[in-house]
Design an enzyme around this catalytic site. Structure first.
Site, short mmCIF file in Angstrom:
data_model
loop_
_atom_site.label_atom_id
_atom_site.label_comp_id
_atom_site.label_asym_id
_atom_site.label_seq_id
_atom_site.Cartn_x
_atom_site.Cartn_y
_atom_site.Cartn_z
CG HIS A 275 -16.15 28.03 1.31
ND1 HIS A 275 -16.62 27.66 2.55
CD2 HIS A 275 -15.00 27.33 1.12
CE1 HIS A 275 -15.79 26.77 3.08
NE2 HIS A 275 -14.80 26.56 2.24
CD GLU A 276 -13.07 27.10 -2.18
OE1 GLU A 276 -11.93 27.28 -1.74
OE2 GLU A 276 -13.79 26.13 -1.82
CG HIS A 279 -10.38 28.79 1.98
ND1 HIS A 279 -9.99 28.38 3.23
CD2 HIS A 279 -11.43 27.99 1.64
CE1 HIS A 279 -10.77 27.37 3.62
NE2 HIS A 279 -11.65 27.12 2.68
CD GLU A 305 -13.35 24.94 5.62
OE1 GLU A 305 -12.22 24.90 5.07
OE2 GLU A 305 -14.40 24.94 4.97
ZN ZN Z 1 -13.02 25.50 2.77
#
Ligand code: ZN
Length: 517
Positions: A275-276, A279, A305
């Protein structure tokens, strides 16, 4: 070009240079503040907290003073005609527009208010770190009441607005309004509630294979390996441990990610890291030409997101992805996975269940958690819901949206840090916007390159990464979200690709209700 036109162009270019010099200084002060925060969340000993709080505040104040400097406002005003003379899509025209927007927003807030709001936010957060474990909502009541007051005051500096939450929504997701999001959420809820109900009526997926013990070193090295293969460049970033995973940018070539490891939950470190990294890929992909300007980072919370969720969910919770990576996972954890078939593992990482905690929720139920928070915060801001009635409204909302009721406030209305950090409104909607956009962007990429799913199954992500870089990442904040979405996908934001994605994926895993059409 005659002499006077050439002279005024020269003056404008000098002014633009001065503007960029000032903006770079603001960006550097903010980046220095980010280094301090990253250190605080990773390696700083507890003893450093008081000094670190003061040091961070100094940097924030300096950056804010430079941002509201009347000289900067004059420069921006003087550059407006020049911006209008440039091609509308040029970096400089867009830079002047965005810098103006940031300046206009910042100058509307009195310095006294900013200081008061920051101070309240720090005190409220500090109280929450004790109140949540103690299940003590009463302790948070006065803080939350003040938070609502401060948030209303904040919104009123941007009056007139249609809805009191609009200024906060616009900060995170420019171009969105409370009314638009309410409509979107109503339509999405109508689809999700029957889907969740149908799934909950079936035998739950067995995810016990993820709940045995996994050594930290191997969890971290596997996660590191996966995100490296997705395209996260460890020469321009690093991975460290923290309490609440985040991604932070210090420079175009230094974007860091953090993760946390739980011994008996394989998914936590792995999917948080991916997830990170999503980003981070976005931030690392912003064009170097935009570095040090307000255009040098992602365009909105919702679009940001969408990138973390595209990699975490659409890619890394897919069957082709694990057809490739599962043998490697089995080699990393032979005792845990040798006798677990791929299909069992795939069902485990996509288990849908009605749960109490948003951050642990699966892809299907997650949005219902978000919608509950969005509705409640609107009611609080509108004055329709009193703080003292929040715990009960939360329980009722959970029961009606998800069919479960938290036994206490710790796992109810105290669970998320957002409302207890000094602001209320404008932050939860971005998660669902991100989910919706993750599928829309992925569908557009696959439409342009139908080979992408097959490549993912071979553990190769170059074509997808290149499409995202070309259509989303490199633009940074140059285009506002709605414009970026339309340019990249050919249509405005639409939940159809997302619903199609959920129906296909979860229709294969569970029996879903026939679609009304
Ligand atoms: Zn996030």
């Amino acid at each position: 070009m005659n002499d006077s036109a050439s002279h005024s162009r020269q003056t404008a270019e000098t002014k633009l240079k001065e503007l960029k010099r000032r903006l770079l200084e603001i960006s550097d002060l903010n980046a220095a503040g980010s280094v301090l925060s990253w250190d605080q969340a990773t390696y700083m000993p507890d003893g450093g907290a008081a000094a670190r709080g003061r040091q961070g505040a100094v940097l924030r104040r300096l950056a804010h003073e430079r941002l509201i400097d009347p000289e900067l406002g004059r420069l921006l005003d003087e550059l407006r005609p020049y911006a209008e003379s440039l091609p509308a899509d040029s970096d400089d025209a867009r830079l002047i527009r965005v810098a103006h927007r940031d300046f206009d927003k910042a100058v509307k807030l009195p310095a006294e208010f900013v200081a008061r709001a920051n101070e309240h936010g720090a005190a409220s957060y500090d109280a929450w770190t004790r109140a949540r474990p103690a299940n003590d909502f009463a302790a948070m009541r006065p803080f939350l009441e003040k938070t609502i007051e401060i948030s209303r005051e904040y919104a009123n500096y941007y009056a007139p607005y249609e809805h009191i939450a609009d200024p906060m929504v616009d900060d995170a997701d420019e171009g969105m309004t409370t009314a638009l999001i309410r409509n979107l959420f109503d339509a999405l809820r109508a689809e999700l509630v029957p889907m969740v109900r149908a799934i909950a009526d079936q035998p739950p997926a067995d995810d016990s294979c993820l709940r045995v013990s996994f050594a930290e070193t191997e969890q971290l090295s596997f996660s590191r390996d996966v995100v490296g293969r997705l395209g996260y460049d460890f020469n321009r970033g690093r991975l460290d441990k923290t309490l609440h995973p985040f991604c932070t940018k210090f420079a175009a070539d230094d974007v860091r990610i953090t993760t946390r490891v739980r011994d008996n939950d394989l998914g936590d470190a792995m999917f948080s890291t991916i997830h990170e990294a999503g980003h981070a890929l976005y931030e690392l992909g912003v064009s170097a030409d935009l570095e040090g300007t307000p255009l040098g980072s992602g365009t909105s919370s919702g679009v940001h997101e969408s990138q973390s969720r595209l990699w975490e969910n659409v890619v890394a919770r897919s069957l082709p992805f694990w057809a490739h990576f599962y043998p490697e996972l089995q080699r990393t954890f032979p005792d845990q996975f040798t006798s677990v078939p791929l299909d069992t593992f795939y069902r485990a990482i996509n288990k849908v269940e009605r749960s109490l905690i948003r951050t642990d929720a699966d892809e299907v139920t997650y949005n219902l958690h978000v919608m509950l928070r969005f509705e409640l915060e609107l009611n609080l801001l509108e004055g329709k819901l009193r703080v003292q009635d929040l715990p009960e409204a939360w329980r009722a909302g959970m029961q009606s949206a998800l069919g479960v009721t938290p036994p206490d406030d710790r796992d109810g209305c105290l669970q998320d840090v957002h409302w207890y950090s000094g602001w209320i409104g404008g932050s939860f909607q971005s998660y669902t916007i991100g989910n919706i956009l993750s599928a829309q962007f992925y569908a557009a990429a696959v439409k342009a390159h139908p080979d992408i799913p097959r490549e993912v199954g071979n553990g190769s992500f170059g074509t997808l990464h290149a499409w995202l870089r070309e259509n989303i990442y490199r633009h940074g904040r140059k285009f506002p979200p709605n414009e970026l979405i339309a340019r990249a996908t050919g249509t405005p934001m639409s939940m159809e690709p997302y619903l199609g994605y959920l129906r296909t994926k979860y229709g294969a895993l569970y029996r879903l209700p026939a679609q009304a059409s």
